[in-house]
Scaffold this motif. Structure first.
Motif, PDB file in Angstrom:
ATOM      1  N   GLY A 234       0.773  -1.292   0.055  1.00 53.85           N
ATOM      2  CA  GLY A 234       0.022  -0.015  -0.023  1.00 53.85           C
ATOM      3  C   GLY A 234       0.848   1.343  -0.005  1.00 53.85           C
ATOM      4  N   VAL A 235       2.000   1.303   0.652  1.00 54.97           N
ATOM      5  CA  VAL A 235       2.823   2.437   0.904  1.00 54.97           C
ATOM      6  C   VAL A 235       3.344   2.713  -0.572  1.00 54.97           C
ATOM      7  N   ILE A 236       4.000   1.654  -1.009  1.00 53.05           N
ATOM      8  CA  ILE A 236       4.586   1.673  -2.430  1.00 53.05           C
ATOM      9  C   ILE A 236       3.766   2.296  -3.618  1.00 53.05           C
ATOM     10  N   GLU A 237       2.524   1.609  -3.468  1.00 56.05           N
ATOM     11  CA  GLU A 237       1.584   2.164  -4.673  1.00 56.05           C
ATOM     12  C   GLU A 237       1.494   3.673  -4.355  1.00 56.05           C
ATOM     13  N   ALA A 238       0.990   3.983  -3.077  1.00 58.10           N
ATOM     14  CA  ALA A 238       0.659   5.393  -2.929  1.00 58.10           C
ATOM     15  C   ALA A 238       2.177   6.375  -3.181  1.00 58.10           C
ATOM     16  N   LEU A 239       3.343   5.802  -2.996  1.00 54.95           N
ATOM     17  CA  LEU A 239       4.431   6.937  -3.202  1.00 54.95           C
ATOM     18  C   LEU A 239       4.525   6.864  -4.816  1.00 54.95           C
ATOM     19  N   ARG A 240       4.178   5.776  -5.369  1.00 57.69           N
ATOM     20  CA  ARG A 240       4.434   5.595  -6.966  1.00 57.69           C
ATOM     21  C   ARG A 240       3.492   6.724  -7.705  1.00 57.69           C
ATOM     22  N   ALA A 241       1.969   6.460  -7.138  1.00 55.60           N
ATOM     23  CA  ALA A 241       0.728   7.526  -7.836  1.00 55.60           C
ATOM     24  C   ALA A 241       0.456   8.310  -7.021  1.00 55.60           C
ATOM     25  N   GLY A 242       0.973   8.921  -6.040  1.00 52.38           N
ATOM     26  CA  GLY A 242       0.320   9.782  -5.101  1.00 52.38           C
ATOM     27  C   GLY A 242      -0.851   9.209  -4.251  1.00 52.38           C
ATOM     28  N   THR A 243      -1.337  10.170  -3.280  1.00 49.31           N
ATOM     29  CA  THR A 243      -2.424   9.538  -2.343  1.00 49.31           C
ATOM     30  C   THR A 243      -3.404  10.496  -2.325  1.00 49.31           C
ATOM     31  N   ASP A 244      -4.508   9.943  -1.752  1.00 42.92           N
ATOM     32  CA  ASP A 244      -5.798  10.841  -1.458  1.00 42.92           C
ATOM     33  C   ASP A 244      -5.399  11.305  -0.262  1.00 42.92           C
ATOM     34  N   LEU A 245      -5.648  12.585   0.043  1.00 45.82           N
ATOM     35  CA  LEU A 245      -5.236  13.309   1.184  1.00 45.82           C
ATOM     36  C   LEU A 245      -6.187  12.971   2.388  1.00 45.82           C
ATOM     37  N   SER A 246      -7.318  12.133   2.038  1.00 43.32           N
ATOM     38  CA  SER A 246      -7.974  11.580   3.142  1.00 43.32           C
ATOM     39  C   SER A 246      -7.297  10.231   3.811  1.00 43.32           C
ATOM     40  N   SER A 247      -6.165   9.531   3.292  1.00 45.94           N
ATOM     41  CA  SER A 247      -5.771   8.488   3.224  1.00 45.94           C
ATOM     42  C   SER A 247      -5.054   8.389   4.744  1.00 45.94           C
ATOM     43  N   SER A 248      -4.876   7.376   5.594  1.00 46.98           N
ATOM     44  CA  SER A 248      -4.460   7.502   6.838  1.00 46.98           C
ATOM     45  C   SER A 248      -2.970   7.751   6.730  1.00 46.98           C
ATOM     46  N   ILE A 249      -2.330   7.225   5.557  1.00 41.77           N
ATOM     47  CA  ILE A 249      -0.863   7.475   5.569  1.00 41.77           C
ATOM     48  C   ILE A 249      -0.378   8.694   4.474  1.00 41.77           C
TER      49      ILE A 249
END
Length: 304
Positions: A234-249
């Motif tokens: 989950g962390v690597i996916e978020a780092l590669r694609a950016g993340t929803d600001l509402s996500s806990s990470i």
């Protein structure tokens, strides 16, 4: 808001929404600048909203057919501005508006330092070319699949460092531990660090903090070409694609992305737990009877 933009644009958005852009109004509030007046138009205090919305004819840009936007109150925040763009514009033009907002800040800095800047009349055309070129180089987004990744650690290309990261949550303890280990193309460990933080985060948040911890170390060391690797999908996916600001990470990931522009090359890689043994053992075996640095603790040097 998903930040699917070049790193320098993501970094700008993070600074703007965190209210840390060094505008004259902000510097005046902090007693750093002698005045808050906009140095380009001289009509109002130089806040981020004044600069983006109305300074030097920007209202005409937002009133153009591509956007048809109304001017917001100058007391609004950058966060409200980005939310307004998101609500008011379809996806492509929302992205274009983000690019233009960043370019306005870039132009402001060019003028401040006596460099050439893009004229406001041409900024939509410039932004469209920039966005189209960026989108044309993006690979189709696919979800990472654990099965397609190696179970063993592999060295980085020549000239790169691979930073493996992990986190550990000791059962029943009010703290968690993060670790990083940096190795070169020969597999030689050139640095490792471990830190314990108070708190009771969920596992994915701790893994995201480990990634931030490693990037901060890399920036401090002045390393330029890095690959950050971890075993939390989950962390690597978020780092590669950016993340929803509402996500806990989201907070950790956005902090990570804000550091990307400081490196010549920075990418993110997923590896299975069996290929992340050294970082895992560092996190789970802390504290060690030795100092952190370029010599691994006894018994761990043989881990790949």
């Amino acid at each position: 808001m998903v930040l699917e933009y070049p790193p320098k644009v993501r970094h700008f958005v993070w600074r703007a929404t965190s209210d840390i852009l060094p505008t004259r109004a902000a510097l005046f509030r902090r007693k750093i600048a002698h005045e808050a007046r906009c140095f380009r138009c001289g009509h109002a205090n130089e806040s981020s909203i004044h600069m983006v919305q109305v300074c030097c004819g920007m209202e005409k840009v937002w009133q153009a057919a591509a956007f048809l936007l109304e001017t917001l109150a100058t007391t609004t925040s950058s966060w409200n501005w980005f939310e307004y763009l998101s609500r008011s514009l379809p996806d492509y033009y929302f992205r274009l508006a983000i690019i233009i907002t960043w370019k306005v800040w870039s132009n402001r800095n060019c003028v401040l330092h006596g460099d050439a800047a893009t004229h406001q009349e041409n900024i939509i055309e410039w932004g469209t070319r920039y966005l189209d070129e960026f989108l044309s180089h993006q690979m189709p987004k696919t979800s990472l699949n654990r099965a397609q990744y190696s179970s063993a650690w592999s060295p980085p290309p020549v000239g790169y460092l691979k930073l493996n990261v992990d986190a550990a949550l000791p059962a029943g303890q009010p703290h968690y531990t993060v670790s990083m280990v940096a190795r070169n193309e020969e597999g030689v460990c050139i640095w490792w660090e471990v830190r314990t933080y108070p708190g009771s985060l969920i596992a994915e948040e701790c893994e995201a903090h480990a990634a931030l911890f490693a990037l901060q170390c890399a920036q401090r060391k002045g390393w330029q070409s890095i690959i950050l690797e971890g075993d939390c999908l989950g962390v690597i996916e978020a780092l590669r694609a950016g993340t929803d600001l509402s996500s806990s990470i989201g907070v950790f990931v956005d902090e990570c992305l804000s550091l990307v522009p400081f490196f010549s090359s920075c990418s993110f890689s997923f590896v299975k737990r069996s290929g992340n043994k050294l970082a895992h053992c560092l996190a789970t075996s802390f504290p060690f009877p030795c100092n952190e640095g370029d010599t691994l603790p006894t018994g761990l040097a043989s881990y790949a």
